[in-house]
Write a protein that holds these residues in place. Structure first.
Motif, short mmCIF file in Angstrom:
data_model
loop_
_atom_site.label_atom_id
_atom_site.label_comp_id
_atom_site.label_asym_id
_atom_site.label_seq_id
_atom_site.Cartn_x
_atom_site.Cartn_y
_atom_site.Cartn_z
N GLN A 224 0.75 -1.35 0.07
CA GLN A 224 0.08 -0.10 0.01
C GLN A 224 0.65 1.24 0.07
N ALA A 225 1.96 1.35 0.66
CA ALA A 225 2.65 2.38 0.80
C ALA A 225 4.02 2.32 -0.13
N ALA A 226 4.15 1.31 -1.03
CA ALA A 226 5.47 1.14 -1.47
C ALA A 226 5.24 2.24 -2.91
N ARG A 227 6.21 2.71 -3.15
CA ARG A 227 6.31 3.44 -4.41
C ARG A 227 7.32 3.04 -5.57
N THR A 228 7.30 3.17 -6.87
CA THR A 228 8.22 2.96 -7.68
C THR A 228 9.59 3.75 -7.56
N VAL A 229 10.56 3.27 -7.50
CA VAL A 229 11.96 3.94 -7.61
C VAL A 229 12.90 3.15 -8.59
N LEU A 230 14.04 3.96 -8.71
CA LEU A 230 15.20 3.06 -9.28
C LEU A 230 16.19 2.42 -8.33
N VAL A 231 16.50 1.47 -8.48
CA VAL A 231 17.39 0.77 -7.62
C VAL A 231 18.61 0.38 -8.33
N ASP A 232 19.68 0.96 -8.00
CA ASP A 232 21.10 0.80 -8.95
C ASP A 232 20.80 1.13 -10.34
N GLY A 233 19.98 2.03 -10.81
CA GLY A 233 19.58 2.36 -11.95
C GLY A 233 18.57 1.54 -12.81
N MET A 234 17.86 0.62 -11.97
CA MET A 234 16.96 -0.27 -12.47
C MET A 234 15.53 -0.01 -11.80
N PRO A 235 14.40 -0.08 -12.60
CA PRO A 235 13.04 0.13 -11.82
C PRO A 235 12.85 -1.18 -10.76
N GLY A 236 12.54 -0.46 -9.74
CA GLY A 236 12.19 -1.16 -8.33
C GLY A 236 11.19 -0.49 -7.62
N ALA A 237 10.96 -1.08 -6.35
CA ALA A 237 10.17 -0.38 -5.57
C ALA A 237 10.76 -0.23 -4.10
N ALA A 238 10.08 0.72 -3.11
CA ALA A 238 10.60 0.77 -1.97
C ALA A 238 9.63 1.43 -1.17
N TRP A 239 9.49 0.90 0.03
CA TRP A 239 8.76 1.68 1.28
C TRP A 239 9.62 2.74 1.86
N ALA A 240 9.47 4.01 1.87
CA ALA A 240 10.39 4.95 2.26
C ALA A 240 9.61 6.06 2.92
N PRO A 241 9.24 5.56 4.25
CA PRO A 241 8.46 6.69 5.08
C PRO A 241 9.42 7.95 5.18
N GLY A 242 8.91 9.16 4.78
CA GLY A 242 9.85 10.50 5.08
C GLY A 242 11.09 10.30 4.11
N GLY A 243 10.69 9.60 3.11
CA GLY A 243 11.84 9.72 2.01
C GLY A 243 13.07 8.90 2.19
N ARG A 244 12.94 8.04 3.17
CA ARG A 244 14.18 7.17 3.53
C ARG A 244 13.79 5.91 3.46
N PRO A 245 14.52 5.05 2.59
CA PRO A 245 14.15 3.91 2.27
C PRO A 245 14.24 2.82 3.35
N ARG A 246 13.37 2.31 3.86
CA ARG A 246 13.30 1.41 4.98
C ARG A 246 13.10 -0.30 4.37
#
Length: 281
Positions: A224-246
């Motif tokens: 629910q709170a995951a968003r698409t990010v780039l992980v080492d330059g490749m599309p991935g996802a992250a749960w990052a409350p406050g902009g900090r990847p957890r």
């Protein structure tokens, strides 16, 4: 093997010569697998050489006298640079030079020479699981730097579709996005966190899960709170409350299907990842 690890003909010669000298000093009577012994020794010598390299000035790729990546030794000639470029690709060579020594070693041994992680782990002084992460991280960085933009956008659309199906509980759609041999791998912190949340209805998570149904169950109705990010330059996802990847989800995609998902929650492993947040466009 040494040539691809070091990107330098002269340094590769030095590494093989050092392995040859060690072989003569130790003898072969106690060596049951000579090929494996030589692979291990050459790899350790190369790892030491990579770690001992100093910083090098940046040279534009289109500069005519650009030295071979990873080498400033005058003994290296254009023919050797061309040979290595033909074998692994110029773009890959450039990215290899940006990798940490252990990452480079794990990637070259596993992806280029099919050496099992169980055999690479003692060389880089990591567990097999951590060694696998090194190779995965290197692979993502290489793919992210060398993949055409259209391919990156295609991968991002697939990750977006996976997250949407996860949030909305569309189990069949999750299955359709997963390869029949998909694998989910999670680190100790991610597994422990999932177990702690099991009492509140969180799905069970193991260090390794195989097959679309097992993997889809973990994500069904979640993210629910995951968003698409780039992980080492490749599309991935992250749960990052406050902009900090957890927690980071690194996806491996082949032929428009997800073949592997790596769940990273360990702070030390997270610190080693390059996580960027693309804008909404």
């Amino acid at each position: 093997m040494a040539f691809r690890m070091l990107g330098s003909a002269s340094e590769a010669d030095d590494a093989v010569q050092e392995a040859w000298l060690r072989l003569h000093r130790s003898g072969t009577d106690e060596v049951a697998n000579l090929g494996g012994w030589l692979t291990t020794v050459v790899s350790r010598v190369c790892l030491d050489m990579l770690r001992s390299r100093g910083s090098r000035r940046e040279v534009p790729l289109d500069q005519p006298d650009r030295p071979e990546p990873g080498s400033t030794d005058p003994r290296d000639v254009p023919e050797s640079a061309a040979l290595l470029a033909d074998s692994v690709g110029v773009a890959m060579l450039v990215v290899l030079d940006t990798l940490a020594p252990a990452e480079r070693l794990a990637f070259v041994l596993h992806d280029l020479f099919a050496v099992p992680f169980d055999e690479i782990a003692p060389i880089v002084e990591r567990s097999p699981a951590a060694t696998r992460q090194l190779a995965s991280r290197a692979r993502r960085r290489i793919q992210g730097a060398t993949a055409p933009r259209a391919d990156l956008m295609r991968r991002r659309r697939l990750v977006d579709a996976f997250l949407a199906a996860s949030r909305e509980g569309r189990f069949d759609d999750l299955l359709a996005l997963l390869d029949p041999d998909v694998v989910l791998r999670a680190d100790d912190v991610a597994v422990a966190t999932a177990r702690a949340g099991a009492a509140h209805g969180a799905p069970a998570l193991a260090h390794e899960l195989h097959g679309p149904h097992s993997v889809a169950k973990v994500f069904d109705g979640r993210a629910q709170a995951a968003r698409t990010v780039l992980v080492d330059g490749m599309p991935g996802a992250a749960w990052a409350p406050g902009g900090r990847p957890r927690t980071v989800f690194a996806f491996t995609i082949e032929d428009d299907a997800i073949v592997e998902i790596e769940v990273v929650s360990d702070p030390g492993q997270l610190a080693a990842l390059e996580v960027t947040f693309p804008d909404a466009g």
